[in-house]
Design a protein around this motif. Structure first.
Motif, PDB file in Angstrom:
ATOM      1  N   ASP A 101      21.080 147.351 110.733  1.00 44.60           N
ATOM      2  CA  ASP A 101      22.337 146.614 110.576  1.00 44.60           C
ATOM      3  C   ASP A 101      22.703 146.545 109.092  1.00 44.60           C
ATOM      4  O   ASP A 101      22.095 147.230 108.267  1.00 44.60           O
ATOM      5  N   LYS A 102      23.661 145.715 108.761  1.00 42.96           N
ATOM      6  CA  LYS A 102      24.139 145.634 107.373  1.00 42.96           C
ATOM      7  C   LYS A 102      23.042 145.252 106.387  1.00 42.96           C
ATOM      8  O   LYS A 102      23.133 145.529 105.206  1.00 42.96           O
ATOM      9  N   LEU A 103      21.958 144.634 106.888  1.00 45.88           N
ATOM     10  CA  LEU A 103      20.847 144.198 106.037  1.00 45.88           C
ATOM     11  C   LEU A 103      19.612 145.089 106.191  1.00 45.88           C
ATOM     12  O   LEU A 103      18.526 144.695 105.783  1.00 45.88           O
ATOM     13  N   ARG A 155      18.852 138.715 113.605  1.00 47.67           N
ATOM     14  CA  ARG A 155      18.789 139.987 114.340  1.00 47.67           C
ATOM     15  C   ARG A 155      20.166 140.227 114.936  1.00 47.67           C
ATOM     16  O   ARG A 155      20.723 139.373 115.611  1.00 47.67           O
ATOM     17  N   THR A 156      20.718 141.389 114.687  1.00 48.40           N
ATOM     18  CA  THR A 156      22.025 141.753 115.203  1.00 48.40           C
ATOM     19  C   THR A 156      21.850 142.348 116.594  1.00 48.40           C
ATOM     20  O   THR A 156      21.053 143.278 116.770  1.00 48.40           O
ATOM     21  N   PRO A 157      22.581 141.822 117.583  1.00 47.18           N
ATOM     22  CA  PRO A 157      22.473 142.404 118.930  1.00 47.18           C
ATOM     23  C   PRO A 157      22.979 143.846 118.930  1.00 47.18           C
ATOM     24  O   PRO A 157      24.001 144.161 118.325  1.00 47.18           O
ATOM     25  N   MET A 212      28.116 146.298 104.836  1.00 46.38           N
ATOM     26  CA  MET A 212      29.427 146.109 105.456  1.00 46.38           C
ATOM     27  C   MET A 212      29.259 145.362 106.770  1.00 46.38           C
ATOM     28  O   MET A 212      28.504 145.773 107.644  1.00 46.38           O
ATOM     29  N   ASP A 213      29.950 144.250 106.886  1.00 44.99           N
ATOM     30  CA  ASP A 213      29.866 143.407 108.074  1.00 44.99           C
ATOM     31  C   ASP A 213      30.996 143.792 109.035  1.00 44.99           C
ATOM     32  O   ASP A 213      32.066 143.196 109.017  1.00 44.99           O
ATOM     33  N   LYS A 214      30.753 144.810 109.844  1.00 46.05           N
ATOM     34  CA  LYS A 214      31.729 145.293 110.808  1.00 46.05           C
ATOM     35  C   LYS A 214      31.038 145.373 112.157  1.00 46.05           C
ATOM     36  O   LYS A 214      29.977 145.989 112.282  1.00 46.05           O
ATOM     37  N   ALA A 215      31.623 144.750 113.169  1.00 43.13           N
ATOM     38  CA  ALA A 215      31.013 144.670 114.495  1.00 43.13           C
ATOM     39  C   ALA A 215      30.664 146.053 115.039  1.00 43.13           C
ATOM     40  O   ALA A 215      31.390 147.023 114.839  1.00 43.13           O
ATOM     41  N   ASN A 216      29.538 146.108 115.729  1.00 41.11           N
ATOM     42  CA  ASN A 216      29.082 147.308 116.442  1.00 41.11           C
ATOM     43  C   ASN A 216      28.902 148.537 115.551  1.00 41.11           C
ATOM     44  O   ASN A 216      29.159 149.657 115.971  1.00 41.11           O
ATOM     45  N   GLY A 263      28.013 155.123 121.293  1.00 36.56           N
ATOM     46  CA  GLY A 263      28.063 153.719 121.704  1.00 36.56           C
ATOM     47  C   GLY A 263      28.172 152.727 120.568  1.00 36.56           C
ATOM     48  O   GLY A 263      28.171 151.516 120.794  1.00 36.56           O
ATOM     49  N   MET A 264      28.237 153.219 119.335  1.00 44.67           N
ATOM     50  CA  MET A 264      28.438 152.355 118.176  1.00 44.67           C
ATOM     51  C   MET A 264      28.914 153.226 117.028  1.00 44.67           C
ATOM     52  O   MET A 264      28.908 154.450 117.132  1.00 44.67           O
ATOM     53  N   GLY A 265      29.314 152.605 115.921  1.00 45.57           N
ATOM     54  CA  GLY A 265      29.811 153.342 114.774  1.00 45.57           C
ATOM     55  C   GLY A 265      28.871 153.283 113.593  1.00 45.57           C
ATOM     56  O   GLY A 265      27.903 152.521 113.588  1.00 45.57           O
ATOM     57  N   VAL A 266      29.180 154.083 112.591  1.00 41.34           N
ATOM     58  CA  VAL A 266      28.411 154.118 111.355  1.00 41.34           C
ATOM     59  C   VAL A 266      29.223 153.420 110.270  1.00 41.34           C
ATOM     60  O   VAL A 266      30.424 153.655 110.136  1.00 41.34           O
ATOM     61  N   ALA A 267      28.556 152.553 109.517  1.00 38.56           N
ATOM     62  CA  ALA A 267      29.177 151.874 108.378  1.00 38.56           C
ATOM     63  C   ALA A 267      28.116 151.730 107.288  1.00 38.56           C
ATOM     64  O   ALA A 267      26.927 151.637 107.593  1.00 38.56           O
ATOM     65  N   PRO A 268      28.528 151.717 106.033  1.00 38.20           N
ATOM     66  CA  PRO A 268      27.553 151.560 104.949  1.00 38.20           C
ATOM     67  C   PRO A 268      26.797 150.236 105.041  1.00 38.20           C
ATOM     68  O   PRO A 268      27.306 149.246 105.580  1.00 38.20           O
ATOM     69  N   ALA A 269      25.584 150.227 104.500  1.00 38.14           N
ATOM     70  CA  ALA A 269      24.804 148.989 104.415  1.00 38.14           C
ATOM     71  C   ALA A 269      25.628 147.941 103.684  1.00 38.14           C
ATOM     72  O   ALA A 269      26.390 148.256 102.778  1.00 38.14           O
TER      73      ALA A 269
END
Length: 151
Positions: A131-133, A34-36, A74-78, A66-72
């Protein structure tokens, strides 16, 4: 020295086989990471607004702070990506990847809006960040549920 290389076709086949094997293996919720959630992260629906009357095909715009958008994947913090819940009465499991169904739409490419076509009548919409998963954050970053009236 002899070099071994995989063609794109063979490497794609290998990746597909590994994914199929992984998906067929029983997963325990305790095994899923689980990603915080970033502190203060918030997701919301910009448009339409709660109670709006819309045509059968309409645009839904996603909001996030309060956070960003990234493709599934992709392991990028927050960062995470949107999932749109359509007419979902009971939330899916928060400790497993969100399933892709007619009622749970994945936006793993990092999309921040979509065009929906729904039947006439009342429908509910809600966003949840994965999250990425595709696993909801801990705690979940989830919007208020809105209702739209489709003409």
């Amino acid at each position: 020295m002899q070099r071994h290389t995989l063609s794109l076709k063979h490497s794609s086949l290998l990746a597909s086989s590994l994914l199929a094997a992984a998906l067929s293996a029983p997963l325990l919720a305790a095994d899923m990471p689980r990603t915080p959630a970033p502190e203060g992260a918030r997701v919301y629906i910009i448009a339409p607004k709660d109670g709006d009357t819309v045509s059968q095909t309409f645009k839904v715009q996603f909001g996030l702070s309060g956070m960003g958008v990234a493709p599934a994947g992709m392991d990028k913090a927050n960062t995470g990506h949107h999932h749109l819940l359509i007419d979902v009465d009971t939330l899916p499991a928060m400790d497993m990847p969100l399933p892709a169904t007619d009622h749970i739409k994945h936006f793993g490419g990092g999309q921040t809006e979509t065009e929906l076509t729904l039947s006439p009548g009342k429908h509910t919409l809600q966003l949840i960040m994965g999250d990425k998963l595709h696993i909801p954050f801990n705690p979940p970053v989830i919007s208020d549920k809105i209702t739209v009236n489709v003409e």
